[in-house]
Design a protein around this motif. Structure first.
Motif, PDB file in Angstrom:
ATOM      1  N   LEU A  50      77.450  54.915  48.677  1.00 52.47           N
ATOM      2  CA  LEU A  50      77.327  54.664  47.236  1.00 52.47           C
ATOM      3  C   LEU A  50      77.465  53.182  46.960  1.00 52.47           C
ATOM      4  CD1 LEU A  50      79.679  57.493  45.886  1.00 52.47           C
ATOM      5  CD2 LEU A  50      77.183  57.491  45.801  1.00 52.47           C
ATOM      6  N   ARG A  51      76.826  52.738  45.903  1.00 58.18           N
ATOM      7  CA  ARG A  51      77.022  51.370  45.437  1.00 58.18           C
ATOM      8  C   ARG A  51      78.351  51.299  44.698  1.00 58.18           C
ATOM      9  NH1 ARG A  51      70.935  50.265  43.654  1.00 58.18           N
ATOM     10  NH2 ARG A  51      70.158  49.769  45.726  1.00 58.18           N
ATOM     11  N   PHE A  52      78.836  50.075  44.533  1.00 54.78           N
ATOM     12  CA  PHE A  52      80.141  49.871  43.911  1.00 54.78           C
ATOM     13  C   PHE A  52      80.226  50.572  42.561  1.00 54.78           C
ATOM     14  CE2 PHE A  52      83.208  47.691  41.267  1.00 54.78           C
ATOM     15  CZ  PHE A  52      84.306  47.580  42.107  1.00 54.78           C
ATOM     16  N   TYR A  53      79.231  50.362  41.702  1.00 59.57           N
ATOM     17  CA  TYR A  53      79.302  50.939  40.359  1.00 59.57           C
ATOM     18  C   TYR A  53      79.229  52.468  40.415  1.00 59.57           C
ATOM     19  CZ  TYR A  53      74.271  51.881  40.127  1.00 59.57           C
ATOM     20  OH  TYR A  53      73.017  52.378  40.345  1.00 59.57           O
ATOM     21  N   SER A  98      82.116  57.557  39.794  1.00 59.89           N
ATOM     22  CA  SER A  98      82.438  58.870  40.353  1.00 59.89           C
ATOM     23  C   SER A  98      83.938  59.123  40.437  1.00 59.89           C
ATOM     24  CB  SER A  98      81.796  59.042  41.731  1.00 59.89           C
ATOM     25  OG  SER A  98      82.425  58.219  42.690  1.00 59.89           O
ATOM     26  N   ILE A  99      84.743  58.066  40.482  1.00 60.82           N
ATOM     27  CA  ILE A  99      86.202  58.205  40.564  1.00 60.82           C
ATOM     28  C   ILE A  99      86.777  57.838  39.197  1.00 60.82           C
ATOM     29  CG2 ILE A  99      88.304  57.516  41.751  1.00 60.82           C
ATOM     30  CD1 ILE A  99      86.523  56.620  44.101  1.00 60.82           C
ATOM     31  N   GLN A 100      86.878  58.800  38.337  1.00 65.92           N
ATOM     32  CA  GLN A 100      87.347  58.535  36.980  1.00 65.92           C
ATOM     33  C   GLN A 100      88.785  58.039  36.992  1.00 65.92           C
ATOM     34  OE1 GLN A 100      86.616  61.884  34.436  1.00 65.92           O
ATOM     35  NE2 GLN A 100      84.409  61.757  34.746  1.00 65.92           N
ATOM     36  N   GLY A 101      89.054  57.012  36.181  1.00 65.08           N
ATOM     37  CA  GLY A 101      90.402  56.485  36.040  1.00 65.08           C
ATOM     38  C   GLY A 101      90.704  55.280  36.906  1.00 65.08           C
ATOM     39  N   ILE A 102      89.820  54.936  37.840  1.00 70.22           N
ATOM     40  CA  ILE A 102      90.068  53.780  38.704  1.00 70.22           C
ATOM     41  C   ILE A 102      89.502  52.524  38.040  1.00 70.22           C
ATOM     42  CG2 ILE A 102      87.960  54.007  40.095  1.00 70.22           C
ATOM     43  CD1 ILE A 102      89.699  53.155  42.533  1.00 70.22           C
ATOM     44  N   SER A 103      90.264  51.446  38.082  1.00 68.93           N
ATOM     45  CA  SER A 103      89.780  50.181  37.536  1.00 68.93           C
ATOM     46  C   SER A 103      88.951  49.470  38.603  1.00 68.93           C
ATOM     47  CB  SER A 103      90.958  49.294  37.125  1.00 68.93           C
ATOM     48  OG  SER A 103      91.683  48.884  38.281  1.00 68.93           O
ATOM     49  N   GLU A 104      88.148  48.525  38.166  1.00 69.47           N
ATOM     50  CA  GLU A 104      87.357  47.743  39.122  1.00 69.47           C
ATOM     51  C   GLU A 104      88.271  47.014  40.102  1.00 69.47           C
ATOM     52  OE1 GLU A 104      84.213  45.202  37.802  1.00 69.47           O
ATOM     53  OE2 GLU A 104      83.493  46.674  36.363  1.00 69.47           O
ATOM     54  N   LYS A 105      89.382  46.486  39.599  1.00 72.11           N
ATOM     55  CA  LYS A 105      90.322  45.762  40.452  1.00 72.11           C
ATOM     56  C   LYS A 105      90.891  46.668  41.542  1.00 72.11           C
ATOM     57  CE  LYS A 105      94.710  43.270  40.366  1.00 72.11           C
ATOM     58  NZ  LYS A 105      95.833  42.834  39.557  1.00 72.11           N
ATOM     59  N   MET A 106      91.339  47.870  41.157  1.00 65.35           N
ATOM     60  CA  MET A 106      91.914  48.794  42.142  1.00 65.35           C
ATOM     61  C   MET A 106      90.858  49.281  43.120  1.00 65.35           C
ATOM     62  SD  MET A 106      95.078  48.738  41.882  1.00 65.35           S
ATOM     63  CE  MET A 106      95.248  49.834  43.253  1.00 65.35           C
ATOM     64  N   VAL A 156      75.893  44.129  51.803  1.00 65.45           N
ATOM     65  CA  VAL A 156      75.534  43.350  50.622  1.00 65.45           C
ATOM     66  C   VAL A 156      74.056  43.018  50.696  1.00 65.45           C
ATOM     67  CG1 VAL A 156      75.985  41.252  49.300  1.00 65.45           C
ATOM     68  CG2 VAL A 156      77.859  42.353  50.550  1.00 65.45           C
ATOM     69  N   GLU A 157      73.318  43.392  49.658  1.00 69.10           N
ATOM     70  CA  GLU A 157      71.910  43.049  49.565  1.00 69.10           C
ATOM     71  C   GLU A 157      71.801  41.750  48.766  1.00 69.10           C
ATOM     72  OE1 GLU A 157      69.334  46.270  48.312  1.00 69.10           O
ATOM     73  OE2 GLU A 157      70.854  47.692  49.012  1.00 69.10           O
ATOM     74  N   PRO A 158      71.118  40.754  49.319  1.00 72.14           N
ATOM     75  CA  PRO A 158      71.038  39.441  48.653  1.00 72.14           C
ATOM     76  C   PRO A 158      70.089  39.446  47.459  1.00 72.14           C
ATOM     77  CG  PRO A 158      69.766  39.411  50.666  1.00 72.14           C
ATOM     78  CD  PRO A 158      70.408  40.764  50.588  1.00 72.14           C
ATOM     79  N   VAL A 170      76.020  45.855  46.333  1.00 73.86           N
ATOM     80  CA  VAL A 170      76.950  46.142  47.417  1.00 73.86           C
ATOM     81  C   VAL A 170      77.046  47.653  47.577  1.00 73.86           C
ATOM     82  CG1 VAL A 170      79.266  45.763  48.331  1.00 73.86           C
ATOM     83  CG2 VAL A 170      78.228  44.045  46.850  1.00 73.86           C
ATOM     84  N   THR A 171      76.801  48.112  48.796  1.00 70.00           N
ATOM     85  CA  THR A 171      76.837  49.532  49.116  1.00 70.00           C
ATOM     86  C   THR A 171      77.953  49.791  50.111  1.00 70.00           C
ATOM     87  OG1 THR A 171      74.446  49.635  48.792  1.00 70.00           O
ATOM     88  CG2 THR A 171      75.455  51.480  49.952  1.00 70.00           C
ATOM     89  N   TYR A 172      78.627  50.923  49.956  1.00 69.13           N
ATOM     90  CA  TYR A 172      79.730  51.313  50.836  1.00 69.13           C
ATOM     91  C   TYR A 172      79.457  52.694  51.413  1.00 69.13           C
ATOM     92  CZ  TYR A 172      82.265  47.534  48.580  1.00 69.13           C
ATOM     93  OH  TYR A 172      82.656  46.304  48.111  1.00 69.13           O
ATOM     94  N   GLY A 173      79.925  52.901  52.636  1.00 71.20           N
ATOM     95  CA  GLY A 173      79.816  54.209  53.278  1.00 71.20           C
ATOM     96  C   GLY A 173      80.909  54.362  54.310  1.00 71.20           C
ATOM     97  N   LEU A 174      81.059  55.578  54.820  1.00 64.87           N
ATOM     98  CA  LEU A 174      82.081  55.833  55.820  1.00 64.87           C
ATOM     99  C   LEU A 174      81.567  55.487  57.212  1.00 64.87           C
ATOM    100  CD1 LEU A 174      83.574  59.283  54.720  1.00 64.87           C
ATOM    101  CD2 LEU A 174      84.468  56.986  54.286  1.00 64.87           C
TER     102      LEU A 174
END
Length: 129
Positions: A49-52, A57-65, A83-85, A91-95
């Motif tokens: 998933l991308r950062f946003y 998808s994780i309700q209640g989490i702040s961007e900082k956390m 990171v795609e330039p 920015v995409t994250y995965g396991l």
């Protein structure tokens, strides 16, 4: 053996004693079992998933956390970051394989809890429970 770090002999060889405060594995256990670490691993269990998308998808989490949690999990080798330039960067994250292995019992726990709550809810609606 590092000074202050306790090891326990097992049949497979040396293992860290996560109950000892100087144990290097303790930080990783803390990151995985933190309030948001668990949710990040569960959110990424099926696809990257991308950062946003993670934030939504994780309700209640702040961007900082979310940023802090992802940074720790990437550093631990549980999550990969790409990171795609572009402007702005995407920015995409995965396991990682290790992250999938560690997250599997968390996913089983999550699924077991949600199934149990669903079946208890049905029983309560029928007046059983």
């Amino acid at each position: 053996m590092a000074e202050g770090t306790q090891y326990r002999r097992t049949e497979q060889g040396e293992r860290y004693d996560v109950f000892h405060t100087d144990c290097p594995a303790r930080d990783m256990v803390d990151h995985v079992t933190s309030r948001w670490g668990v949710w990040v691993l569960i959110a990424l269990r099926k696809n990257s998933l991308r950062f946003y998308e993670l934030r939504e998808s994780i309700q209640g989490i702040s961007e900082k956390m979310l940023s802090q949690t992802l940074r720790a999990l990437v550093q631990d080798g549980l999550v990969w970051r790409e990171v795609e330039p572009t402007a702005p960067p995407q920015v995409t994250y995965g396991l990682t394989g290790f992250g999938q292995e560690v997250g599997e019992p968390l996913t089983e726990l999550f699924d077991r809890i949600t199934r149990s709550l669903s079946s208890r809810g049905e029983g309560q609606r029928r007046g059983e429970g």
